[in-house]
Design a protein around this motif. Sequence first.
Motif, PDB file in Angstrom:
ATOM      1  N   TYR A 112      27.826 -33.898 -14.940  1.00  0.00           N
ATOM      2  CA  TYR A 112      27.499 -34.712 -13.776  1.00  0.00           C
ATOM      3  C   TYR A 112      26.813 -36.030 -14.154  1.00  0.00           C
ATOM      4  O   TYR A 112      26.380 -36.780 -13.286  1.00  0.00           O
ATOM      5  N   LEU A 113      26.711 -36.308 -15.439  1.00  0.00           N
ATOM      6  CA  LEU A 113      26.002 -37.518 -15.881  1.00  0.00           C
ATOM      7  C   LEU A 113      26.671 -38.798 -15.406  1.00  0.00           C
ATOM      8  O   LEU A 113      25.997 -39.778 -15.092  1.00  0.00           O
ATOM      9  N   LYS A 114      27.976 -38.806 -15.358  1.00  0.00           N
ATOM     10  CA  LYS A 114      28.685 -40.011 -14.901  1.00  0.00           C
ATOM     11  C   LYS A 114      28.268 -40.346 -13.471  1.00  0.00           C
ATOM     12  O   LYS A 114      27.974 -41.502 -13.149  1.00  0.00           O
ATOM     13  N   HIS A 115      28.226 -39.317 -12.629  1.00  0.00           N
ATOM     14  CA  HIS A 115      27.839 -39.529 -11.232  1.00  0.00           C
ATOM     15  C   HIS A 115      26.355 -39.889 -11.114  1.00  0.00           C
ATOM     16  O   HIS A 115      25.981 -40.747 -10.321  1.00  0.00           O
ATOM     17  N   LEU A 116      25.529 -39.239 -11.920  1.00  0.00           N
ATOM     18  CA  LEU A 116      24.097 -39.525 -11.885  1.00  0.00           C
ATOM     19  C   LEU A 116      23.813 -40.963 -12.313  1.00  0.00           C
ATOM     20  O   LEU A 116      23.002 -41.655 -11.692  1.00  0.00           O
ATOM     21  N   ASN A 117      24.490 -41.436 -13.344  1.00  0.00           N
ATOM     22  CA  ASN A 117      24.328 -42.825 -13.778  1.00  0.00           C
ATOM     23  C   ASN A 117      24.773 -43.796 -12.689  1.00  0.00           C
ATOM     24  O   ASN A 117      24.141 -44.826 -12.466  1.00  0.00           O
ATOM     25  N   LYS A 118      25.845 -43.459 -12.012  1.00  0.00           N
ATOM     26  CA  LYS A 118      26.326 -44.315 -10.925  1.00  0.00           C
ATOM     27  C   LYS A 118      25.306 -44.365  -9.783  1.00  0.00           C
ATOM     28  O   LYS A 118      24.988 -45.435  -9.261  1.00  0.00           O
ATOM     29  N   VAL A 119      24.761 -43.210  -9.422  1.00  0.00           N
ATOM     30  CA  VAL A 119      23.770 -43.152  -8.346  1.00  0.00           C
ATOM     31  C   VAL A 119      22.510 -43.921  -8.736  1.00  0.00           C
ATOM     32  O   VAL A 119      21.959 -44.678  -7.927  1.00  0.00           O
ATOM     33  N   LEU A 120      22.058 -43.750  -9.976  1.00  0.00           N
ATOM     34  CA  LEU A 120      20.865 -44.477 -10.426  1.00  0.00           C
ATOM     35  C   LEU A 120      21.092 -45.989 -10.441  1.00  0.00           C
ATOM     36  O   LEU A 120      20.200 -46.757 -10.075  1.00  0.00           O
ATOM     37  N   SER A 121      22.278 -46.410 -10.840  1.00  0.00           N
ATOM     38  CA  SER A 121      22.586 -47.845 -10.837  1.00  0.00           C
ATOM     39  C   SER A 121      22.590 -48.403  -9.424  1.00  0.00           C
ATOM     40  O   SER A 121      22.029 -49.478  -9.166  1.00  0.00           O
ATOM     41  N   ILE A 122      23.195 -47.677  -8.503  1.00  0.00           N
ATOM     42  CA  ILE A 122      23.230 -48.123  -7.104  1.00  0.00           C
ATOM     43  C   ILE A 122      21.821 -48.148  -6.513  1.00  0.00           C
ATOM     44  O   ILE A 122      21.440 -49.109  -5.839  1.00  0.00           O
ATOM     45  N   LEU A 123      21.038 -47.117  -6.783  1.00  0.00           N
ATOM     46  CA  LEU A 123      19.668 -47.067  -6.280  1.00  0.00           C
ATOM     47  C   LEU A 123      18.838 -48.230  -6.819  1.00  0.00           C
ATOM     48  O   LEU A 123      18.120 -48.898  -6.062  1.00  0.00           O
ATOM     49  N   ALA A 124      18.954 -48.493  -8.103  1.00  0.00           N
ATOM     50  CA  ALA A 124      18.206 -49.605  -8.702  1.00  0.00           C
ATOM     51  C   ALA A 124      18.633 -50.942  -8.106  1.00  0.00           C
ATOM     52  O   ALA A 124      17.791 -51.798  -7.805  1.00  0.00           O
ATOM     53  N   LEU A 125      19.934 -51.120  -7.925  1.00  0.00           N
ATOM     54  CA  LEU A 125      20.425 -52.362  -7.312  1.00  0.00           C
ATOM     55  C   LEU A 125      19.918 -52.527  -5.886  1.00  0.00           C
ATOM     56  O   LEU A 125      19.560 -53.636  -5.471  1.00  0.00           O
ATOM     57  N   ILE A 126      19.888 -51.447  -5.133  1.00  0.00           N
ATOM     58  CA  ILE A 126      19.387 -51.507  -3.754  1.00  0.00           C
ATOM     59  C   ILE A 126      17.915 -51.908  -3.740  1.00  0.00           C
ATOM     60  O   ILE A 126      17.500 -52.771  -2.963  1.00  0.00           O
ATOM     61  N   LEU A 127      17.111 -51.286  -4.604  1.00  0.00           N
ATOM     62  CA  LEU A 127      15.684 -51.612  -4.650  1.00  0.00           C
ATOM     63  C   LEU A 127      15.452 -53.080  -5.012  1.00  0.00           C
ATOM     64  O   LEU A 127      14.652 -53.770  -4.370  1.00  0.00           O
ATOM     65  N   ILE A 128      16.158 -53.548  -6.026  1.00  0.00           N
ATOM     66  CA  ILE A 128      16.024 -54.949  -6.443  1.00  0.00           C
ATOM     67  C   ILE A 128      16.486 -55.880  -5.332  1.00  0.00           C
ATOM     68  O   ILE A 128      15.828 -56.883  -5.027  1.00  0.00           O
ATOM     69  N   THR A 129      17.601 -55.557  -4.705  1.00  0.00           N
ATOM     70  CA  THR A 129      18.154 -56.400  -3.641  1.00  0.00           C
ATOM     71  C   THR A 129      17.197 -56.504  -2.461  1.00  0.00           C
ATOM     72  O   THR A 129      16.999 -57.594  -1.907  1.00  0.00           O
ATOM     73  N   ILE A 130      16.579 -55.395  -2.095  1.00  0.00           N
ATOM     74  CA  ILE A 130      15.632 -55.419  -0.970  1.00  0.00           C
ATOM     75  C   ILE A 130      14.442 -56.318  -1.296  1.00  0.00           C
ATOM     76  O   ILE A 130      14.041 -57.158  -0.481  1.00  0.00           O
ATOM     77  N   SER A 131      13.888 -56.174  -2.483  1.00  0.00           N
ATOM     78  CA  SER A 131      12.730 -56.991  -2.847  1.00  0.00           C
ATOM     79  C   SER A 131      13.092 -58.470  -2.946  1.00  0.00           C
ATOM     80  O   SER A 131      12.337 -59.329  -2.475  1.00  0.00           O
ATOM     81  N   ILE A 132      14.224 -58.763  -3.548  1.00  0.00           N
ATOM     82  CA  ILE A 132      14.644 -60.168  -3.654  1.00  0.00           C
ATOM     83  C   ILE A 132      14.960 -60.739  -2.279  1.00  0.00           C
ATOM     84  O   ILE A 132      14.635 -61.891  -1.985  1.00  0.00           O
ATOM     85  N   SER A 133      15.572 -59.932  -1.409  1.00  0.00           N
ATOM     86  CA  SER A 133      15.868 -60.391  -0.044  1.00  0.00           C
ATOM     87  C   SER A 133      14.584 -60.705   0.717  1.00  0.00           C
ATOM     88  O   SER A 133      14.497 -61.725   1.395  1.00  0.00           O
ATOM     89  N   ASN A 134      13.589 -59.827   0.600  1.00  0.00           N
ATOM     90  CA  ASN A 134      12.310 -60.080   1.271  1.00  0.00           C
ATOM     91  C   ASN A 134      11.677 -61.372   0.773  1.00  0.00           C
ATOM     92  O   ASN A 134      11.164 -62.172   1.556  1.00  0.00           O
ATOM     93  N   THR A 135      11.731 -61.577  -0.521  1.00  0.00           N
ATOM     94  CA  THR A 135      11.179 -62.797  -1.106  1.00  0.00           C
ATOM     95  C   THR A 135      11.946 -64.019  -0.629  1.00  0.00           C
ATOM     96  O   THR A 135      11.353 -65.033  -0.246  1.00  0.00           O
ATOM     97  N   THR A 136      13.258 -63.924  -0.641  1.00  0.00           N
ATOM     98  CA  THR A 136      14.101 -65.049  -0.225  1.00  0.00           C
ATOM     99  C   THR A 136      13.868 -65.399   1.237  1.00  0.00           C
ATOM    100  O   THR A 136      13.727 -66.579   1.582  1.00  0.00           O
ATOM    101  N   PHE A 137      13.798 -64.394   2.104  1.00  0.00           N
ATOM    102  CA  PHE A 137      13.560 -64.664   3.529  1.00  0.00           C
ATOM    103  C   PHE A 137      12.202 -65.321   3.736  1.00  0.00           C
ATOM    104  O   PHE A 137      12.059 -66.235   4.540  1.00  0.00           O
TER     105      PHE A 137
END
Length: 163
Positions: A112-137
């Motif tokens: 299940y590592l392939k799926h876990l890596n994909k989920v972790l990448s998506i989660l990390a991108l979401i967290l970064i995107t939210i913080s950058i969006s808040n800063t940008t706004f």
Amino acid sequence: MRHQLKFFHPFLFAVYPAIFLYAQNINYFRDNVLIIPILLSLSFTSLVFSICQLIIKKIEVSAVISSVLVLIFFSYSRIKETIKVTDDIILFILILLFISGFIFLIFKYKNYLKHLNKVLSILALILITISISNTTFFEIQMGKFALMGFGDETVESQNSQSL
């Protein structure tokens, strides 16, 4: 190249605390204050990832373990507050037990590592995107971005006030 991007999440998790803290305290700091913490976080994560890669030799496993270690490192005080442990040695032992159990589960369910890596990448991108969006706004609201010629006066007046 695309294959390697799947394992970029440890570095995104490393950058997240600096960006999040900046977004929460944007009124008090300038943008350039992020450079050193991000470089230090990325250096630390590179070291952790390289050590994991040398020991384990599988990039899928190394990426997941590196992400967990980075998250624990940056969450240490929050973990300590949450489980209300007063002795650091006991907390260290609990974290070592958690990491050992996690590594055991990774090797047991390595399919299940392939799926876990994909989920972790998506989660990390979401967290970064939210913080950058808040800063940008916030930056847009404060007029720091000169979008299509608007906001130039605000930026100039803020610069003259800060001098």
